[in-house]
Design a protein around this motif. Structure first.
Motif, PDB file in Angstrom:
ATOM      1  N   ALA A   1       0.978  -1.019  -0.164  1.00 57.57           N
ATOM      2  CA  ALA A   1      -0.021  -0.168  -0.006  1.00 57.57           C
ATOM      3  C   ALA A   1       0.863   1.118  -0.219  1.00 57.57           C
ATOM      4  O   ALA A   1       0.488   2.291  -0.863  1.00 57.57           O
ATOM      5  CB  ALA A   1      -0.926   0.264   1.566  1.00 57.57           C
ATOM      6  N   MET A   2       1.794   0.766   1.281  1.00 51.93           N
ATOM      7  CA  MET A   2       3.021   2.389   0.744  1.00 51.93           C
ATOM      8  C   MET A   2       2.991   2.449  -0.799  1.00 51.93           C
ATOM      9  O   MET A   2       3.562   4.105  -0.572  1.00 51.93           O
ATOM     10  CB  MET A   2       4.170   2.022   2.151  1.00 51.93           C
ATOM     11  N   LEU A   3       3.885   1.663  -1.594  1.00 49.03           N
ATOM     12  CA  LEU A   3       4.637   1.867  -2.503  1.00 49.03           C
ATOM     13  C   LEU A   3       3.390   1.889  -3.610  1.00 49.03           C
ATOM     14  O   LEU A   3       3.799   2.659  -4.529  1.00 49.03           O
ATOM     15  CB  LEU A   3       4.881   0.126  -3.086  1.00 49.03           C
ATOM     16  N   ALA A   4       2.503   1.349  -3.785  1.00 47.68           N
ATOM     17  CA  ALA A   4       1.389   2.652  -4.809  1.00 47.68           C
ATOM     18  C   ALA A   4       0.919   2.784  -4.318  1.00 47.68           C
ATOM     19  O   ALA A   4       0.537   4.163  -4.864  1.00 47.68           O
ATOM     20  CB  ALA A   4      -0.541   0.997  -3.795  1.00 47.68           C
ATOM     21  N   GLY A   5       1.181   3.776  -2.953  1.00 43.28           N
ATOM     22  CA  GLY A   5       0.638   5.169  -2.811  1.00 43.28           C
ATOM     23  C   GLY A   5       1.240   6.456  -2.993  1.00 43.28           C
ATOM     24  O   GLY A   5       0.835   7.812  -3.059  1.00 43.28           O
ATOM     25  N   ARG A   6       2.136   5.773  -3.586  1.00 43.50           N
ATOM     26  CA  ARG A   6       3.684   7.292  -4.175  1.00 43.50           C
ATOM     27  C   ARG A   6       3.262   7.120  -5.606  1.00 43.50           C
ATOM     28  O   ARG A   6       3.833   7.714  -6.628  1.00 43.50           O
ATOM     29  CB  ARG A   6       4.718   6.163  -4.380  1.00 43.50           C
ATOM     30  N   GLY A   7       2.392   6.294  -6.611  1.00 47.44           N
ATOM     31  CA  GLY A   7       2.361   6.719  -7.787  1.00 47.44           C
ATOM     32  C   GLY A   7       3.093   5.777  -8.775  1.00 47.44           C
ATOM     33  O   GLY A   7       3.203   5.000  -8.639  1.00 47.44           O
ATOM     34  N   ALA A   8       3.063   6.266  -9.686  1.00 42.41           N
ATOM     35  CA  ALA A   8       3.848   6.045 -11.009  1.00 42.41           C
ATOM     36  C   ALA A   8       5.545   6.457 -10.213  1.00 42.41           C
ATOM     37  O   ALA A   8       5.564   7.150  -9.659  1.00 42.41           O
ATOM     38  CB  ALA A   8       3.381   6.593 -12.241  1.00 42.41           C
ATOM     39  N   VAL A   9       6.223   5.387 -10.885  1.00 44.35           N
ATOM     40  CA  VAL A   9       7.052   5.320 -11.125  1.00 44.35           C
ATOM     41  C   VAL A   9       8.077   5.697 -12.195  1.00 44.35           C
ATOM     42  O   VAL A   9       7.776   5.030 -13.292  1.00 44.35           O
ATOM     43  CB  VAL A   9       8.551   3.908 -11.099  1.00 44.35           C
ATOM     44  N   TYR A  10       8.421   6.545 -12.442  1.00 42.91           N
ATOM     45  CA  TYR A  10       8.533   7.895 -13.493  1.00 42.91           C
ATOM     46  C   TYR A  10      10.065   7.623 -13.927  1.00 42.91           C
ATOM     47  O   TYR A  10      10.769   6.944 -13.740  1.00 42.91           O
ATOM     48  CB  TYR A  10       8.529   9.228 -14.040  1.00 42.91           C
ATOM     49  N   ILE A  11       9.539   7.909 -15.692  1.00 45.67           N
ATOM     50  CA  ILE A  11      11.712   6.565 -16.459  1.00 45.67           C
ATOM     51  C   ILE A  11      12.020   8.575 -16.941  1.00 45.67           C
ATOM     52  O   ILE A  11      11.448   9.219 -17.205  1.00 45.67           O
ATOM     53  CB  ILE A  11      11.190   6.230 -17.767  1.00 45.67           C
ATOM     54  N   GLY A  12      13.648   8.584 -16.420  1.00 45.25           N
ATOM     55  CA  GLY A  12      14.259  10.308 -16.796  1.00 45.25           C
ATOM     56  C   GLY A  12      15.145   9.963 -16.318  1.00 45.25           C
ATOM     57  O   GLY A  12      15.454   9.166 -15.390  1.00 45.25           O
TER      58      GLY A  12
END
Length: 140
Positions: A64-75
């Protein structure tokens, strides 16, 4: 099995626990192949912005904690690390193609819980604070 027996469990209970643990580990290793495929494909996709964690129906506090951060963006300035999964985890990475798509499943409700429950904490205490808040919410 050794830990179970050392904890006072019977042989039969220890065997049952070992079988269940083995099945959870096997499921994680099997699912990791698909998870890796999604992450690798997203990294090569010029349109994809990243991936987000879609949790199983009743995730643990960590997921839940990891999902709550939203997307893992690439860049070049973004998080490029792997998204960890544990034995028995039902989460999967899903591609994100727009900023609005960063929130999958119930992940949007976990973000404010993180913010509210961890205010004033730092380091490992933030995770402990989130865990307490998340588990209290699950019980309610």
């Amino acid at each position: 099995m050794k830990r179970s027996l050392a904890g006072g469990a019977t042989i039969q209970t220890s065997i049952s626990r070992a079988r269940a643990a083995t099945a959870r580990a096997a499921a994680r290793h099997t699912a990791d192949a698909g998870r890796s495929t999604v992450r690798d494909t997203v990294r090569r996709d010029r349109v994809a912005l990243g991936w987000a964690r879609l949790t199983g129906g009743d995730p643990c506090y960590f997921c839940a904690m990891l999902a709550g951060r939203g997307a893992v963006y690439i860049g070049k300035d973004s998080a490029r690390g792997e998204d960890p999964y544990h034995d028995g985890c039902g989460c999967i990475p899903v591609p994100v193609f727009s900023r609005g798509g960063a929130w999958t499943g119930r992940s949007r409700e976990y973000a404010p819980l993180w913010k509210d429950s961890t205010e004033g904490y730092s380091g490992r205490e933030t995770i402990r604070a989130f865990r307490r808040a998340y588990e209290a919410r699950r019980k309610a």
